[in-house]
Design a protein around this motif. Structure first.
Motif: not given
Length: 204
Positions: A135-139, A141-144, A150-153, A199-204
């Motif tokens: 979450y914090c690295y992909t979709w 990452k731009n949320f405050p 709200f989005h996940e938990l 993270q995976t290599s594709l997320d970096r």
């Protein structure tokens, strides 16, 4: 069956591109496509709608659908604030229509079996739920900070409520991004979901 589709509902009715409508129609084999969601809500043959937009549009579209006399299936989260959720609940009660939120965990076969086993042994007493995602690295990452609840938990809190048959009576936040969200459920239950980012290599 699907009768109509608005592939990307925007803040302003009519902002949806015509080519996006036609593409979605072809992909999902939907007979009707519109660029203004209000036209869809005005169709008397439509009894219910699915709202699968970004979270900031959920309240506006859910309330509009209820006022149009439609049942609503809305993706989680229901809204982005308590006030928005309360507005939806008030409109639902006024309309008499159903509103279902897309909490899918409780319908997963593995969780249903876990609940069955727990209930057969007196019910759950202590639950540790570990989450590993990007979450914090992909979709996300731009949320405050704080939006992850709200989005996940919200998925996890719904699952814990369902597994234990209890409601949340206290809530504590250790760290908004990387640590733990702790909720105390009625009956003395203390589930502690812990988040681990990876993270995976594709997320970096």
């Amino acid at each position: 069956r699907y009768r109509g589709i608005v592939p990307y509902a925007c803040r302003k009715p009519g902002d949806v591109r015509e080519e996006a409508v036609r593409s979605a129609q072809a992909q999902f084999k939907v007979p009707n496509g519109v660029t203004d969601y209000r036209k869809l809500l005005a169709d008397p043959e439509i009894e219910g709608v699915v709202i699968a937009t970004r979270a900031e549009q959920h309240e506006e579209l859910t309330v509009a659908a209820l006022r149009a006399g439609k049942h609503v299936y809305v993706e989680k989260p229901l809204a982005e604030s308590v006030a928005q959720c309360e507005a939806i609940v008030a409109e639902q009660r006024k309309s008499g229509k159903h509103v279902a939120v897309g909490f899918n965990r409780r319908f997963a076969p593995a969780y249903r079996k876990a609940r069955e086993l727990a209930l057969a042994n007196g019910g759950a007493r202590n639950i540790y739920y570990r989450i590993s995602d990007t979450y914090c690295y992909t979709w996300g990452k731009n949320f405050p900070p704080g939006q992850r609840v709200f989005h996940e938990l919200c998925h996890i809190f719904d699952l814990l409520r369902w597994l234990t048959g209890s409601e949340v009576d206290r809530y504590a936040l250790e760290d908004s991004e990387t640590k733990a969200e702790i909720a105390s459920l009625s009956g003395g239950l203390l589930p502690s979901p812990r988040i681990h980012n990876w993270q995976t290599s594709l997320d970096r």
